[in-house]
Design a protein around this motif. Structure first.
Motif, mmCIF file in Angstrom:
data_model
loop_
_atom_site.group_PDB
_atom_site.id
_atom_site.type_symbol
_atom_site.label_atom_id
_atom_site.label_comp_id
_atom_site.label_asym_id
_atom_site.label_seq_id
_atom_site.Cartn_x
_atom_site.Cartn_y
_atom_site.Cartn_z
ATOM 1 N N PHE A 546 68.480 68.929 47.216
ATOM 2 C CA PHE A 546 68.552 67.488 46.990
ATOM 3 C C PHE A 546 69.167 66.770 48.186
ATOM 4 O O PHE A 546 68.665 65.726 48.628
ATOM 5 C CB PHE A 546 69.367 67.182 45.732
ATOM 6 N N VAL A 547 70.258 67.328 48.708
ATOM 7 C CA VAL A 547 70.912 66.689 49.867
ATOM 8 C C VAL A 547 69.971 66.647 51.057
ATOM 9 O O VAL A 547 69.884 65.630 51.770
ATOM 10 C CB VAL A 547 72.221 67.428 50.215
ATOM 11 N N VAL A 548 69.240 67.736 51.281
ATOM 12 C CA VAL A 548 68.285 67.771 52.396
ATOM 13 C C VAL A 548 67.192 66.725 52.203
ATOM 14 O O VAL A 548 66.852 65.975 53.139
ATOM 15 C CB VAL A 548 67.670 69.183 52.518
ATOM 16 N N VAL A 549 66.646 66.653 50.982
ATOM 17 C CA VAL A 549 65.608 65.657 50.698
ATOM 18 C C VAL A 549 66.164 64.246 50.865
ATOM 19 O O VAL A 549 65.494 63.367 51.440
ATOM 20 C CB VAL A 549 65.053 65.862 49.271
ATOM 21 N N HIS A 550 67.383 64.023 50.388
ATOM 22 C CA HIS A 550 68.004 62.702 50.490
ATOM 23 C C HIS A 550 68.199 62.306 51.961
ATOM 24 O O HIS A 550 67.886 61.166 52.360
ATOM 25 C CB HIS A 550 69.348 62.725 49.767
ATOM 26 N N CYS A 551 68.679 63.251 52.778
ATOM 27 C CA CYS A 551 68.901 62.952 54.196
ATOM 28 C C CYS A 551 67.574 62.735 54.936
ATOM 29 O O CYS A 551 67.472 61.822 55.783
ATOM 30 C CB CYS A 551 69.693 64.081 54.844
ATOM 31 N N LEU A 552 66.586 63.559 54.627
ATOM 32 C CA LEU A 552 65.273 63.370 55.256
ATOM 33 C C LEU A 552 64.670 62.024 54.870
ATOM 34 O O LEU A 552 64.033 61.357 55.710
ATOM 35 C CB LEU A 552 64.334 64.503 54.846
ATOM 36 N N SER A 553 64.875 61.622 53.620
ATOM 37 C CA SER A 553 64.364 60.319 53.186
ATOM 38 C C SER A 553 65.017 59.193 53.978
ATOM 39 O O SER A 553 64.338 58.247 54.422
ATOM 40 C CB SER A 553 64.632 60.129 51.690
ATOM 41 N N HIS A 554 66.334 59.284 54.174
ATOM 42 C CA HIS A 554 67.017 58.267 54.979
ATOM 43 C C HIS A 554 66.496 58.271 56.412
ATOM 44 O O HIS A 554 66.337 57.200 57.025
ATOM 45 C CB HIS A 554 68.531 58.523 54.965
ATOM 46 N N LEU A 555 66.234 59.440 56.954
ATOM 47 C CA LEU A 555 65.716 59.522 58.320
ATOM 48 C C LEU A 555 64.339 58.868 58.419
ATOM 49 O O LEU A 555 64.076 58.080 59.346
ATOM 50 C CB LEU A 555 65.644 60.990 58.745
ATOM 51 N N ILE A 556 63.482 59.171 57.453
ATOM 52 C CA ILE A 556 62.127 58.586 57.481
ATOM 53 C C ILE A 556 62.192 57.072 57.296
ATOM 54 O O ILE A 556 61.510 56.301 58.000
ATOM 55 C CB ILE A 556 61.258 59.239 56.389
ATOM 56 N N PHE A 557 63.019 56.615 56.347
ATOM 57 C CA PHE A 557 63.183 55.173 56.147
ATOM 58 C C PHE A 557 63.741 54.507 57.401
ATOM 59 O O PHE A 557 63.345 53.376 57.755
ATOM 60 C CB PHE A 557 64.104 54.907 54.957
ATOM 61 N N SER A 558 64.679 55.175 58.077
ATOM 62 C CA SER A 558 65.272 54.590 59.290
ATOM 63 C C SER A 558 64.235 54.457 60.395
ATOM 64 O O SER A 558 64.198 53.442 61.113
ATOM 65 C CB SER A 558 66.441 55.467 59.762
ATOM 66 N N ILE A 559 63.400 55.492 60.526
ATOM 67 C CA ILE A 559 62.338 55.418 61.543
ATOM 68 C C ILE A 559 61.365 54.286 61.208
ATOM 69 O O ILE A 559 60.961 53.501 62.086
ATOM 70 C CB ILE A 559 61.607 56.766 61.632
ATOM 71 N N ALA A 560 60.993 54.179 59.943
ATOM 72 C CA ALA A 560 60.078 53.111 59.528
ATOM 73 C C ALA A 560 60.711 51.743 59.748
ATOM 74 O O ALA A 560 60.026 50.787 60.169
ATOM 75 C CB ALA A 560 59.710 53.303 58.056
ATOM 76 N N MET A 561 62.026 51.616 59.495
ATOM 77 C CA MET A 561 62.684 50.328 59.686
ATOM 78 C C MET A 561 62.763 49.967 61.163
ATOM 79 O O MET A 561 62.587 48.803 61.551
ATOM 80 C CB MET A 561 64.091 50.364 59.085
ATOM 81 N N ALA A 562 63.018 50.971 62.017
ATOM 82 C CA ALA A 562 63.063 50.703 63.457
ATOM 83 C C ALA A 562 61.704 50.225 63.961
ATOM 84 O O ALA A 562 61.611 49.273 64.754
ATOM 85 C CB ALA A 562 63.496 51.974 64.196
ATOM 86 N N ALA A 563 60.642 50.882 63.490
ATOM 87 C CA ALA A 563 59.298 50.443 63.880
ATOM 88 C C ALA A 563 59.010 49.054 63.349
ATOM 89 O O ALA A 563 58.382 48.218 64.027
ATOM 90 C CB ALA A 563 58.271 51.445 63.360
ATOM 91 N N SER A 564 59.478 48.768 62.148
ATOM 92 C CA SER A 564 59.262 47.448 61.561
ATOM 93 C C SER A 564 60.000 46.370 62.343
ATOM 94 O O SER A 564 59.447 45.285 62.609
ATOM 95 C CB SER A 564 59.732 47.459 60.099
ATOM 96 N N ASP A 565 61.251 46.648 62.725
ATOM 97 C CA ASP A 565 62.022 45.664 63.497
ATOM 98 C C ASP A 565 61.378 45.385 64.842
ATOM 99 O O ASP A 565 61.327 44.228 65.314
ATOM 100 C CB ASP A 565 63.453 46.176 63.707
ATOM 101 N N ARG A 566 60.843 46.413 65.452
ATOM 102 C CA ARG A 566 60.204 46.235 66.750
ATOM 103 C C ARG A 566 58.973 45.358 66.626
ATOM 104 O O ARG A 566 58.767 44.431 67.436
ATOM 105 C CB ARG A 566 59.828 47.591 67.324
ATOM 106 N N GLN A 567 58.157 45.606 65.623
ATOM 107 C CA GLN A 567 56.962 44.795 65.450
ATOM 108 C C GLN A 567 57.307 43.387 65.000
ATOM 109 O O GLN A 567 56.627 42.427 65.355
ATOM 110 C CB GLN A 567 56.029 45.454 64.439
ATOM 111 N N LEU A 568 58.411 43.254 64.222
ATOM 112 C CA LEU A 568 58.827 41.925 63.793
ATOM 113 C C LEU A 568 59.231 41.074 64.987
ATOM 114 O O LEU A 568 58.892 39.873 65.065
ATOM 115 C CB LEU A 568 59.987 42.037 62.800
ATOM 116 N N ASN A 569 59.922 41.661 65.953
ATOM 117 C CA ASN A 569 60.307 40.927 67.154
ATOM 118 C C ASN A 569 59.077 40.493 67.942
ATOM 119 O O ASN A 569 59.023 39.379 68.487
ATOM 120 C CB ASN A 569 61.210 41.796 68.031
ATOM 121 N N GLN A 570 58.098 41.376 67.976
ATOM 122 C CA GLN A 570 56.866 40.997 68.677
ATOM 123 C C GLN A 570 56.153 39.864 67.946
ATOM 124 O O GLN A 570 55.588 38.976 68.571
ATOM 125 C CB GLN A 570 55.948 42.218 68.781
#
Length: 639
Positions: A546-570
């Motif tokens: 569960f902890v591994v899945v939870h941490c991986l989920s945060h990592l994937i969400f963080s990557i998606a949010m970083a990509a979203s912020d970059r495109q939002l600035n554009q």
């Protein structure tokens, strides 16, 4: 049941009056052959009945296996040492029906033994030759040349003329073929200290027929420990109801005679147990309990005393003086572990007193298939506490503690901190720019979900705290309870801090954000503590997953949010260039257009959220089932 004719009765009465006149205390020349079947002294014309208490005398041998035709020594003595016997009669009987007398005795030169010939066989029974006080009697017995199987020594022992016990039985002795060499250890002429005795003995299964009902059939070794349950001793086993059916996978029995506290333990047949244990507990849960362990080792059953800890769980033998308990009887037959143990009425462990005479305790019984280097392993076969704390001297029927409120406590806490809290954190961190323009009660969707989930977490935590408090009715301090209290305090701090949070543009808002983040994560980490939940050891791997899945989920969400912020600035900067006088207006329109739309990759985030909800719900469901059905191994075995 034996029926005596008139001549036999007259013969016995004449014999009684002659011996009573001559000595006044017992049969001076031992039992007559007329009582070979019943082994009942005909004291006072049969008016004196056997004692109903547990016999203070034992029949012991130093080996559990001999070959055909081999001789071993059998000892009759009192417990504690120094208790004298005046008379006895002993026979070796087949362990299996029809319980025939087998083998022959030979006389020791001390003159204490007279041999009898019963059932047309020579010297197959022994009795006393005089009624004087004897601290112990040692008799030699030779195994038959044509017999293979188990035998037990069944004895009647008299302390005085008016006080005697029947059905005093030794350990089962295995007689094997002569070509299987067995080295016989001889009994010492002096009694061994009880703390070092490790004999293979068991309770009586052959009882004079006058004192058993005609419908009682003694069919197996397993019936022994169940004798007198609820009448003369407290019995507690698992699963519930197993004592009536004599099918317990683990059972313990307690007998109190004055200041003597005797505990019997037995594992179930076919369970492949490598240990059976019982404990005395204040709170019906493993941790800070006084434990008796019976463990087969190198062909003998060893006795250990231990004291349990719960963080991590372990039964620690080094914390307890090993001479605080004495092994009286033990056996390991057909995979079934049995032992009888005497314990001191007052034991001090780690500064804590266990007063067996005055205090009340839950009985714990457990067995398992694994051992550790320094003690017993997890109780994977089963473990159960009694439903209430009891006075060990009061004979009563016991049932297992269902621990409904304890299980609800675990279910509430798992739902709160594995389920709703995890989801609440996800909404707050990654969905502030999703569902833009859709509000509930004047609040953004992400905030509504976050607030609802965290309030639910708070409510579930309070319910969990209340349920365990109602169950225990007192504060019980150990690592689990301390961490739980800290989590509860932090859980109350979070909503109070949120209520007084500064505005979005306040200069102190960043400090609040960090404080809110820190307290929330501390709660999340401290709350995941299942040390008292009686879960199997492999549950740790579920939590790790569960902890591994939870941490991986945060990592994937963080990557998606970083990509979203970059495109939002554009998106904000990609407005149509115009005249300089129109620059500020175009910038303002671009920002407004951008902020009125979901951040880029909103569909991806929603999809990931759906997957995360399903996965977290699965983990929550599995953990709740493990808690509600704990110990899960016992549930599986019963179904």
């Amino acid at each position: 049941m034996m029926v005596f004719n008139g001549c036999q009765l007259l013969e016995k009465e004449i014999f009684f009056f002659i011996t009573l006149f001559a000595l006044g205390t017992g049969l001076p020349q031992g039992a007559p052959e007329s009582v070979c079947d019943t082994m009942l002294p005909f004291h006072a014309g049969g008016g004196i009945l056997p004692e109903k208490s547990v016999s203070p005398f034992v029949v012991e041998s130093a080996v559990s296996v001999i070959s055909q035709g081999q001789t071993l020594k059998v000892e009759l003595s009192g417990v504690p040492a120094g208790l004298n016997l005046s008379g006895f009669m002993v026979q070796a009987r087949n362990w299996n029906p029809p319980f025939a007398i087998v083998g022959q005795f030979s006389s020791i030169r001390d003159g204490l033994v007279k041999l009898l010939s019963c059932d047309d066989s020579i010297n197959n029974s022994a009795t006393h030759s005089n009624a004087g006080a004897k601290p112990q009697v040692i008799i030699e017995w030779r195994a038959p040349l044509d017999f293979v199987g188990q035998v037990v020594f069944n004895a009647t022992v008299a302390e005085t003329y008016n006080k005697f016990w029947t059905g005093v039985v030794s350990n089962p002795i295995q007689v094997v073929k002569r070509d299987l060499f067995v080295e016989t250890a001889q009994l010492p002429t002096k009694r061994l200290p009880t703390s070092t005795m490790k004999y293979f003995t068991t309770e009586a299964h052959y009882t004079p027929s006058e004192y058993i009902s005609s419908n009682i059939v003694i069919s197996s070794r397993m019936d022994v420990i169940y004798t007198d349950c609820g009448a003369r001793k407290i019995c507690f086993g698992l699963p519930d109801g197993c004592i009536i059916s004599k099918s317990c996978i683990s059972i313990t029995a307690v007998t109190v005679r004055g200041n003597i506290f005797e505990f019997e333990l037995q594992s179930g047949k076919g369970t492949k147990a490598v240990y059976v244990a019982m404990g005395l507990s204040d709170d019906a849960k493993m941790g800070e309990d006084l434990v008796i362990e019976c463990v087969p080792e190198n062909g003998r059953v060893s006795l250990y005393s231990s004291y349990t800890s719960n963080s991590p769980y372990a039964a620690i033998r080094s914390n307890v003086l090993q001479n605080s308990a004495r092994l009286i009887n033990a056996s390991f037959v057909d995979g079934v572990i049995y032992c009888k143990v005497q314990r001191e009425p007052l034991i001090t462990v780690q500064g804590r007193n266990f007063d067996l005479r005055n205090d009340i305790y839950h009985l714990l019984v457990a067995s398992g298939t694994t051992l550790k280097n320094t003690g017993i392993g997890f109780h994977d076969i089963g473990r159960s506490p009694s439903g209430n704390r009891i006075n060990l001297a009061v004979v009563q029927d016991l049932i297992g503690n269902k621990m409904v409120l304890v299980r609800l406590h675990g279910a509430f806490m798992i739902s709160a901190w594995t389920g709703t809290a995890s989801l609440g954190v996800i909404f707050a961190r990654y969905f502030k720019h999703t569902w833009v323009g859709n509000q509930s009660c004047g609040k953004d969707q992400w905030f509504t979900w976050h607030q609802s989930l965290m309030i639910t977490t708070w409510i579930l935590t309070v319910f969990g705290f209340v349920s365990i408090w109602v169950e225990l009715k007192q504060a019980v301090w150990h690592a689990h309870s301390i961490l739980g209290l800290v989590t509860l305090i932090l859980c109350f701090i979070q909503p109070i801090g949120a209520f007084f949070r500064p505005g979005p543009t306040d200069k102190s808002r960043p400090y609040f954000n960090w404080f809110h983040w820190l307290v929330g994560n501390l709660c999340h980490i401290l709350a995941i503590n299942l040390s008292k939940s009686e879960l199997p050891e492999w549950t740790d791997w579920i939590l790790v997953t569960f902890v591994v899945v939870h941490c991986l989920s945060h990592l994937i969400f963080s990557i998606a949010m970083a990509a979203s912020d970059r495109q939002l600035n554009q998106r904000v900067n990609a407005f149509q260039m115009g005249e300089m006088s129109h620059h500020q207006e175009a910038m303002r329109n671009g920002i407004i257009a951008a902020t009125e739309l979901d951040a880029p990759y909103a569909g991806l985030r929603k999809g990931l959220l759906g997957v995360y909800v399903i996965v977290v719900s699965f983990f929550v469901l599995v953990l709740i089932l493990l808690v509600l059905l704990a110990p899960i191994e016992q549930y599986w075995s019963s179904t």
